[in-house]
Design an enzyme around this catalytic site. Structure first.
Site, short mmCIF file in Angstrom:
data_model
loop_
_atom_site.label_atom_id
_atom_site.label_comp_id
_atom_site.label_asym_id
_atom_site.label_seq_id
_atom_site.Cartn_x
_atom_site.Cartn_y
_atom_site.Cartn_z
N GLY A 217 0.82 -1.22 0.00
CA GLY A 217 0.00 0.00 0.00
C GLY A 217 0.84 1.25 0.00
CG ASN A 218 -0.43 4.65 -1.58
OD1 ASN A 218 -1.14 5.46 -1.00
ND2 ASN A 218 -0.83 3.98 -2.65
NE ARG A 219 5.13 6.69 4.52
CZ ARG A 219 5.38 6.03 5.65
NH1 ARG A 219 4.50 6.04 6.63
NH2 ARG A 219 6.50 5.36 5.79
#
Ligand code: C5P
Length: 412
Positions: A217-219
């Site tokens: 995933g990412n932030r």
């Protein structure tokens, strides 16, 4: 320090009046001065002491109180913004007809401040041709109608008519207030410049599954995409939000399609793009996904000391939508980059807009800078908007709502 604005919150007699307390509170916490004008019916649902304590001001109801100070016009004249939440079918009808048989009606008629209403009623009343016609009249006068959402109503029923969440009402109202032309600028019609247009926004960050419990995933929190949705609502648009793993609440009056992975987002965006006039790809989409998704949990006993992942490229949604764009459809992409040098950041943006083929590109810096996280997950943002020739058409740094409006300003 900002100068407090005077916001009049009109509360009318519906069960959603209890939620208006949170609307009042949010304006107060925002540093604004709040004056509540409640109808007699509203006070059957929520107590005057509660509203006075939360607004920190006396609550007025009676047309015949304070006559010596001409209160029926003075409250409206002193307002920078009027928000009616909830707005019942009866109040909407009275506003459409210009009736002034109570203090709220007089306050609104005596005011030139922008008006935002948050309807709340049962679905049958919302769909009744009388209400439909009245709401159309209000919209045509430049009044911002936020919601209603679809959801659980007072009884066991659910449907359209649920008052929009206080958080969204306040965000939309503040966006309307912030966009008021200053003295000398063109009339306030600009406020509803997206009326009747379908704006499609992607928000959040995709998750690419590895196994039933893990993902890459990412932030991205989705805050900027949701601020865009709220700002577009405030400007009169019909909004579809394709939401990937948001950390923030979604306004109930936008059509929300929940997705998780890039492939799901691709499908949802392609479908919604068929009717959208404006598309904004604010989501952080994973460029790659695991080639295979394990059916069972990956176990270290089976893998050993090193786990090598094979990734395959995801479709570039923005590039695909741009390539398939209908005449007149406008497409805005984002370029979130970790580059710290402003000139090199612009060069990256200019390359990207050519590769993606979109009409505008919003370039912002993300990542960690001297211990501070910028862009992703924060309340503020700083962006530069480029057109398809790489020319800077807008630049702003501020709250994600002011960035959202700066982005929407470039739509012709
Ligand atoms: O190539 P990059 O990821 O930097 O491009 C960012 C822009 O492209 C964003 O608007 C993002 O939403 C979009 N994007 C996309 N599909 C991908 C990757 C990014 O639409 N697979």
């Amino acid at each position: 320090m900002k100068t407090p604005r005077t916001i009049v919150v009109g509360i009318t007699g519906g069960i959603a009046a209890y939620k208006a307390v949170n609307v009042v509170r949010a304006f107060v916490l925002n540093g604004d001065s709040v004056h509540v004008v409640a109808t007699t019916a509203a006070l059957r649902f929520v107590g005057k002491p509660t509203l006075e304590a939360i607004s920190r001001n006396p609550v007025h109801t009676d047309l015949y109180e304070g006559v010596a100070e001409v209160r029926h016009v003075s409250i409206g004249q002193g307002a920078d913004l009027i928000v009616v939440a909830p707005a019942t079918a009866n109040t909407i009808a009275k506003l459409a007809a210009g009736l002034a048989d109570d203090l709220l009606g007089n306050t609104i008629l005596a005011s030139t401040a922008p008006l935002v209403i948050a309807p709340a009623m049962h679905t049958e009343m919302w769909n009744n041709p009388a209400t439909v016609a009245n709401v159309a009249v209000l919209r045509s006068r430049g009044i911002t109608v936020v919601g209603p959402g679809i959801g659980r109503l007072t009884g066991t029923d659910s449907g359209a008519g649920r008052m929009e969440e206080p958080e969204t009402i306040v965000a939309v109202a503040l966006a309307v207030l912030d966009r008021q032309p200053s003295a000398g600028e063109a009339a306030a019609s600009a406020v509803q410049d997206l009326a009747g247009r379908h704006v499609l926004i992607s928000a959040g960050g995709t998750r690419e599954p590895l196994d039933p419990v893990r993902f890459l995933g990412n932030r991205s929190s989705g805050k900027q995409g949701v601020a865009l949705a709220q700002a577009a609502l405030a400007r009169g648009a019909t909004v579809t939000l394709v939401a990937a793993n948001l950390e923030v609440a979604v306004p109930t009056s936008v059509t929300t399609v929940l997705v998780s992975s890039a492939l799901e987002m691709h499908e949802a965006m392609t479908l919604a793009a068929e009717t959208a006039e404006v598309i904004i790809m604010a989501a952080a989409v994973a460029d790659y996904r695991p080639k295979t998704v394990q059916l069972g949990k990956i176990k270290k006993e089976d893998v050993g000391d090193t786990l090598t992942l094979e990734l395959v490229k995801n479709p570039d949604i923005l590039a695909a939508l741009s390539a398939a764009r209908r005449p007149g459809q406008q497409i805005i992409g984002f370029a979130a980059e970790t580059e710290t040098d402003a000139d090199r950041l612009l060069v990256l943006g200019r390359d990207k807009i050519i590769r993606k083929g979109c009409d505008y590109l919003v370039v912002n810096r993300v990542g960690h800078a001297s211990g501070e996280t910028v862009g992703f997950g924060t309340e503020r943002n700083a962006v530069t908007v480029l057109d398809r020739h790489g020319v800077i058409v807008n630049e702003v740094s501020g709250s994600k709502m002011s960035v959202a409006n700066c982005i929407l300003d470039v739509i012709g």
